[in-house]
Scaffold this motif. Structure first.
Motif, short mmCIF file in Angstrom:
data_model
loop_
_atom_site.label_atom_id
_atom_site.label_comp_id
_atom_site.label_asym_id
_atom_site.label_seq_id
_atom_site.Cartn_x
_atom_site.Cartn_y
_atom_site.Cartn_z
N GLU A 122 6.76 -11.93 4.32
CA GLU A 122 5.44 -12.12 3.37
C GLU A 122 4.38 -12.81 3.67
OE1 GLU A 122 8.58 -12.03 -0.79
OE2 GLU A 122 7.89 -14.05 0.15
N VAL A 123 4.08 -13.85 4.25
CA VAL A 123 3.21 -14.76 4.86
C VAL A 123 2.04 -13.75 4.95
CG1 VAL A 123 2.23 -16.58 6.19
CG2 VAL A 123 4.74 -16.71 5.26
N ARG A 124 2.09 -13.06 6.18
CA ARG A 124 0.80 -12.15 6.69
C ARG A 124 0.34 -11.41 5.41
NH1 ARG A 124 1.96 -7.64 11.09
NH2 ARG A 124 2.70 -6.56 9.42
N THR A 125 1.04 -10.82 4.48
CA THR A 125 0.42 -10.03 3.28
C THR A 125 -0.18 -10.95 2.48
OG1 THR A 125 2.22 -8.48 3.30
CG2 THR A 125 1.14 -8.55 1.33
N ALA B 272 -3.24 -17.77 -4.89
CA ALA B 272 -2.98 -16.55 -5.39
C ALA B 272 -1.78 -16.38 -6.40
CB ALA B 272 -2.96 -15.62 -4.27
N ALA B 273 -2.18 -15.53 -7.46
CA ALA B 273 -0.98 -15.63 -8.57
C ALA B 273 -0.78 -13.98 -8.48
CB ALA B 273 -1.64 -16.05 -9.97
N SER B 274 -1.19 -13.14 -7.62
CA SER B 274 -0.82 -11.91 -7.36
C SER B 274 -0.65 -11.59 -6.00
CB SER B 274 -2.02 -10.81 -8.05
OG SER B 274 -2.22 -11.16 -9.59
N THR B 275 0.06 -10.46 -5.83
CA THR B 275 0.18 -9.83 -4.39
C THR B 275 0.25 -8.07 -4.39
OG1 THR B 275 1.85 -11.64 -4.05
CG2 THR B 275 1.86 -9.94 -2.59
N VAL B 276 -0.46 -7.93 -3.57
CA VAL B 276 -0.66 -6.39 -3.25
C VAL B 276 0.13 -6.18 -1.99
CG1 VAL B 276 -2.15 -4.49 -3.13
CG2 VAL B 276 -2.88 -6.46 -4.43
N THR B 277 1.10 -5.15 -1.90
CA THR B 277 1.89 -4.80 -0.81
C THR B 277 1.72 -3.36 -0.69
OG1 THR B 277 3.87 -4.74 -2.22
CG2 THR B 277 3.43 -6.86 -1.14
N PRO B 278 2.05 -2.99 0.68
CA PRO B 278 1.77 -3.81 1.86
C PRO B 278 0.74 -4.26 2.22
CG PRO B 278 1.72 -1.27 2.33
CD PRO B 278 2.01 -1.36 0.86
N GLY B 279 0.58 -5.51 2.98
CA GLY B 279 -0.52 -6.08 3.45
C GLY B 279 -1.62 -5.12 4.19
N LYS B 280 -1.30 -4.20 4.59
CA LYS B 280 -2.08 -3.18 5.51
C LYS B 280 -1.62 -1.76 5.24
CE LYS B 280 -0.17 -4.27 9.76
NZ LYS B 280 -0.62 -4.82 11.28
N LEU B 281 -2.65 -0.98 5.36
CA LEU B 281 -2.05 0.62 5.44
C LEU B 281 -2.38 1.28 6.99
CD1 LEU B 281 -3.35 1.66 1.93
CD2 LEU B 281 -1.00 0.99 2.75
N SER B 282 -1.51 1.45 7.77
CA SER B 282 -1.57 2.13 9.07
C SER B 282 -1.44 3.54 8.72
CB SER B 282 -0.86 1.38 10.14
OG SER B 282 -0.85 0.06 10.43
N LEU B 283 -2.41 4.29 8.76
CA LEU B 283 -2.52 5.59 8.30
C LEU B 283 -1.95 6.76 9.59
CD1 LEU B 283 -5.52 5.97 5.76
CD2 LEU B 283 -2.97 5.35 5.36
N GLY B 284 -2.23 6.17 10.60
CA GLY B 284 -2.06 7.22 11.86
C GLY B 284 -2.94 7.78 11.94
N ALA B 285 -2.86 9.20 12.35
CA ALA B 285 -3.45 10.13 12.90
C ALA B 285 -3.69 11.22 11.66
CB ALA B 285 -3.35 11.02 14.07
N ILE C 121 1.31 -3.78 -6.92
CA ILE C 121 0.60 -4.84 -7.47
C ILE C 121 1.52 -5.45 -8.56
CG2 ILE C 121 -1.32 -5.80 -8.66
CD1 ILE C 121 -2.52 -2.95 -8.73
N THR C 122 2.11 -6.87 -7.61
CA THR C 122 2.77 -7.62 -8.39
C THR C 122 2.06 -8.92 -8.96
OG1 THR C 122 4.52 -7.40 -6.85
CG2 THR C 122 5.03 -9.26 -8.35
N ASN C 123 2.31 -9.27 -10.49
CA ASN C 123 1.64 -10.19 -10.98
C ASN C 123 2.64 -11.38 -11.35
OD1 ASN C 123 0.41 -11.93 -12.93
ND2 ASN C 123 0.47 -10.62 -14.61
N ASP C 124 2.37 -12.43 -10.41
CA ASP C 124 3.09 -13.57 -10.48
C ASP C 124 2.75 -14.74 -11.30
OD1 ASP C 124 4.71 -12.70 -8.10
OD2 ASP C 124 2.97 -13.15 -6.66
N GLY C 125 1.80 -14.35 -12.39
CA GLY C 125 1.17 -15.50 -13.09
C GLY C 125 1.94 -15.38 -14.40
N ARG D 201 -7.47 -7.53 -1.31
CA ARG D 201 -7.90 -6.38 -0.46
C ARG D 201 -6.66 -6.06 0.50
NH1 ARG D 201 -12.35 -9.50 -0.65
NH2 ARG D 201 -14.40 -8.30 -1.24
N VAL D 202 -6.70 -4.80 0.74
CA VAL D 202 -5.53 -4.32 1.76
C VAL D 202 -6.62 -3.41 2.76
CG1 VAL D 202 -3.67 -2.58 2.00
CG2 VAL D 202 -3.84 -4.02 -0.06
N PRO D 203 -6.42 -3.83 3.85
CA PRO D 203 -7.32 -2.94 4.94
C PRO D 203 -6.43 -1.67 5.37
CG PRO D 203 -6.33 -4.91 5.98
CD PRO D 203 -5.87 -5.17 4.34
N TYR D 204 -7.11 -0.65 5.41
CA TYR D 204 -6.72 0.27 6.20
C TYR D 204 -7.27 1.11 7.44
CZ TYR D 204 -10.28 3.42 3.98
OH TYR D 204 -11.46 3.83 3.76
#
Length: 766
Positions: free
Chosen positions: A445-448, A487-500, A511-515, A595-598
């Protein structure tokens, strides 16, 4: 074993897989002179320490590197173990260098650092003293896998990883990498397994930015590893001279091994020497009794220095051809000092020379802390992704350009160097702060969490345009320690690898609300620059994907999660080999932004031609000549491969210390999933056996670093029969068919293979 034996070993009962023993160099670094204390505010590590009270207490960080100087007062001081460096091991000994064929590791229990790299890395993680690291209360494990110089191997690194796990380390930092590689490399695979065992693994992504796309290295490429890019420090602290006449301060950096300038007195008068690239036809002029003023660019620093000294110069001042200060590499020891100055200082000195009076530099003991024009932007050396399997790499970035930290006491105690090697421990220290604040986080979870709160930075090429730099260069962006901690929220996955992507691609983010209260989130999209064209020297474009959500606003109850479908439609395919990316932005109304990079390849990934001819027309059938000494597959004095376009006869014997055997050399513009040499019987035009006909077989081969470099493979005249026995081919005529399976290619699809057939090889054992 060498490559020719791999196909034989694959047939041994019980063998599941075979991996190359990869050689890892001690990372090269740029020597410069700034401050770690200006790097900490770039990630908010100072806020985490001073306002949140986080110092990494109770967290154990493994530094797998050249060792750690535990006698350093900022790292505990005294003997080993001490209060800071609590455990460790030397896996190799001071004299080990994997480039020496006769090298044998001589391990012991003392991880003392005789190189400096590991001590510098450890200081960034958590020094406490004259230098304050990111997490100054962590406990260290020191795992020495390099001698005083040279390289190590992947099997030694894996042994150290296992020891770090046995020693109950929470975080492992590896400022080590093998560039242009695959996520399937042994060290990356082992690092992934460590994360599965509960250890957070952080690794530098590599310093090969100058070699273009797909240059990132293992272990930072690992699927579960946090691969770290480098951003330049915001300020530079440097020695300062005074320009005479006028007394204008001229900050400078020393150039490699050239003599160090004094702290008093003055130079001989300056004289303009242009580029001083004599190999390119530049005229330097008579510099006798003068200090040469040279502009950067056109040739190496060493060539400039040598040309100026040969012309009589008593000193060499090189001024930058781009904004900012620099410290040059490759300058060998000589009689004349050499320093690098900024472009603005160079312009001032040129203006003084136009005035007609003698111009000198007066040396002082003064230092200056000056803004770095490239501060906060991606470092020029930081490697590009994507990974060869099109996963998003790097994952995140941190300050790595111009970092002052601890150094072995025998080498002065402190040094300032640059590299992704310096960015990785900054993130490792940030992980320690995060784990202190949120100890229940799982290693996966840490990287995310870190990526969600990271801050993407502007494009290095022209920050004023307001365009975000490539996702496949900066990942999620600059580490934000307080953001991840709070951060009191988490968005998973931490990145989107869309491939080709040949069309729209749909993914789901959660989207998880930990608050403690219901929260409303709005979704949007930020585009980042793309790249296209030449892998080795990519061009940039602003082609933006269209990103749509099945809901632009969602309400999430406290402690609950909501899924949102994200559809990414790629931009128009206006360019070849186009990589695009951006960020899915999740903004909590009245709160934080996540943010979630893709990123993705735009089109058919198998359209990339991997086996490409160089200016010399490779591939070649060759023989090797010109070696005075030969060991394994390496010439001790750099022998020569000679092209044999019309075929050649080989005895398969050793003659004058050289193997009289056929080599195939080939250049790869891109990674390949598999590379084989198939033995063809010239009499029939068919393989020597329907199934057992492989001379060489290597999986997950990385691309070459430059447009002219190549891989070499030797055939020992054997194949494996139907019973798994090694058989010699009969004397006669054969060809070798080189077969390369494109990256992520389907082995059953003939269009995904590239082939080349050698001239006739005559085997005559005599």
């Amino acid at each position: 074993m060498d490559d020719a034996q791999v196909s034989t070993a694959r047939e041994i009962p019980g063998v599941r897989a075979i991996y190359p023993v990869v050689t890892y160099q001690i990372p090269e670094v740029d020597e410069s002179v700034p401050d770690l204390d200006t790097a900490l505010p770039m990630t908010g590590a100072d806020i985490a320490q001073n306002e949140l009270g986080l110092r990494g207490e109770g967290v154990r960080v493994a530094v797998m590197d050249t060792g750690v100087d535990y006698t350093h007062p900022d790292l505990g001081g005294g003997g080993f173990p001490n209060d800071r460096v609590v455990t460790g091991h030397d896996f190799v000994g001071d004299d080990f260098n994997a480039q020496d064929p006769a090298a044998v590791p001589v391990p012991d229990s003392d991880p003392q650092d005789c190189n400096g790299h590991g001590t510098h890395v450890a200081g960034i993680v958590g020094a406490e003293g004259e230098v304050t690291g990111v997490a100054p209360d962590v406990e260290f494990g020191a795992y020495k896998v390099f001698g005083c110089s040279g390289s190590t191997t992947s099997d030694i690194m894996i042994a150290a990883m296992e020891q770090a796990l046995a020693d109950d380390m929470d975080v492992l930092n590896m400022s080590i990498g093998s560039s242009h590689s695959w996520p399937q490399y042994p060290t990356a695979t082992a690092a992934d397994n460590l994360v599965d065992e509960g250890m957070v693994v952080v690794a530098s992504i590599g310093n090969e930015g100058a070699t273009g796309l797909y240059s990132a290295g293992a272990p930072g490429l690992g699927e579960n590893v946090i691969g770290v890019a480098s951003f330049d420090n915001t300020h530079v602290r440097t020695a300062t001279a005074l320009a005479r006449p006028g007394g204008e301060p001229v900050p400078y950096m020393e150039m490699d091994d050239a003599p160090v300038p004094p702290t008093s007195g003055a130079t001989d008068p300056l004289a303009e020497a242009g580029r001083a690239c004599t190999a390119l036809g530049d005229e330097v002029g008579d510099m006798t009794g003068r200090t040469a003023l040279v502009i950067r660019g056109g040739c190496t620093f060493a060539e400039k220095y040598d040309a100026a000294v040969a012309a009589g110069a008593t000193g060499v001042v090189i001024y930058n051809n781009v904004p900012g200060l620099f410290a040059g590499g490759g300058v060998a020891a000589g009689d004349a000092f050499s320093v690098g100055v900024s472009d603005t200082s160079g312009a001032h000195l040129l203006e003084l020379l136009e005035g007609g009076e003698p111009v000198t530099l007066e040396w002082t003991e003064q230092t200056s802390t000056v803004p770095n024009p490239t501060g906060g932007l991606i470092s020029s050396f930081s490697s590009y992704g994507l990974a060869a399997d099109l996963s998003v790499k790097p994952d995140i970035g941190a300050p790595g350009g111009l970092i002052n930290s601890t150094y072995p006491m025998a080498k002065g105690g402190y040094a300032t160097i640059s590299g992704t090697s310096m960015a990785s421990p900054h993130v490792a220290g940030g992980v320690a702060l995060l784990l202190q604040a949120r100890p229940d986080l799982d290693a996966h979870e840490v990287r995310t969490v870190l990526q969600n709160s990271a801050d993407p930075r502007a494009w290095w090429g022209n920050p004023g345009l307001g365009l975000l730099d490539n996702v496949h260069r900066q990942g999620a962006g600059m580490l934000d320690v307080p953001g991840s901690v709070l951060a009191a929220s988490t968005v998973t996955p931490g990145k989107l690898s869309l491939g080709a992507t040949g069309g729209p691609a749909t993914e789901t983010v959660t989207i998880t609300n930990d608050g403690d209260e219901e929260a409303v989130y709005e979704l949007s999209h930020e585009s980042a620059l793309g790249t296209h064209g030449d892998t080795f020297a990519p061009s940039f474009n602003d082609g933006s994907a269209d990103v749509a959500f099945d809901s632009d606003k969602v309400t999430v109850a406290a402690g609950d999660s909501v899924d949102v479908r994200v559809t990414v439609t790629p931009p128009a395919r206006d360019y070849e080999q186009m990589v695009y990316g951006g960020y899915v932005v999740v903004s909590q109304v009245g709160g934080e932004t996540f943010r979630v990079p893709y990123a993705a390849y735009n089109g058919d990934y198998q359209e990339i031609t991997a086996v490409t001819p160089t200016e010399y027309g490779l591939p070649w059938l060759t023989r090797i000549t010109g070696c005075a000494a030969f060991s394994g597959l390496e010439c001790a004095d750099g022998g020569t491969f000679e092209n044999r376009p019309d075929g050649e006869t080989y005895t398969l014997e050793w003659v004058d210390g050289l193997p009289d055997a056929p080599y195939v050399i080939a250049h790869l513009d891109h990674h390949v999933s598999r590379l084989e040499l198939v033995v063809i019987d010239e009499r029939t035009g068919r393989p020597v056996h329907p199934r057992n006909n492989i001379a060489v077989s290597v999986d997950h081969v990385g691309r070459n670093a430059t447009p002219t470099s190549f891989h070499s493979y030797v055939w020992d005249g054997t194949y494996v029969d139907a019973h798994g026995r090694v058989k010699d081919v009969r004397d006669g005529e054969y060809r070798l068919e080189l077969r390369a399976l494109k990256a992520l290619g389907d082995a059953g699809n003939p269009d995904h293979w590239e082939t080349w057939t050698s001239p006739v090889i005559t085997i005559d054992r005599g």
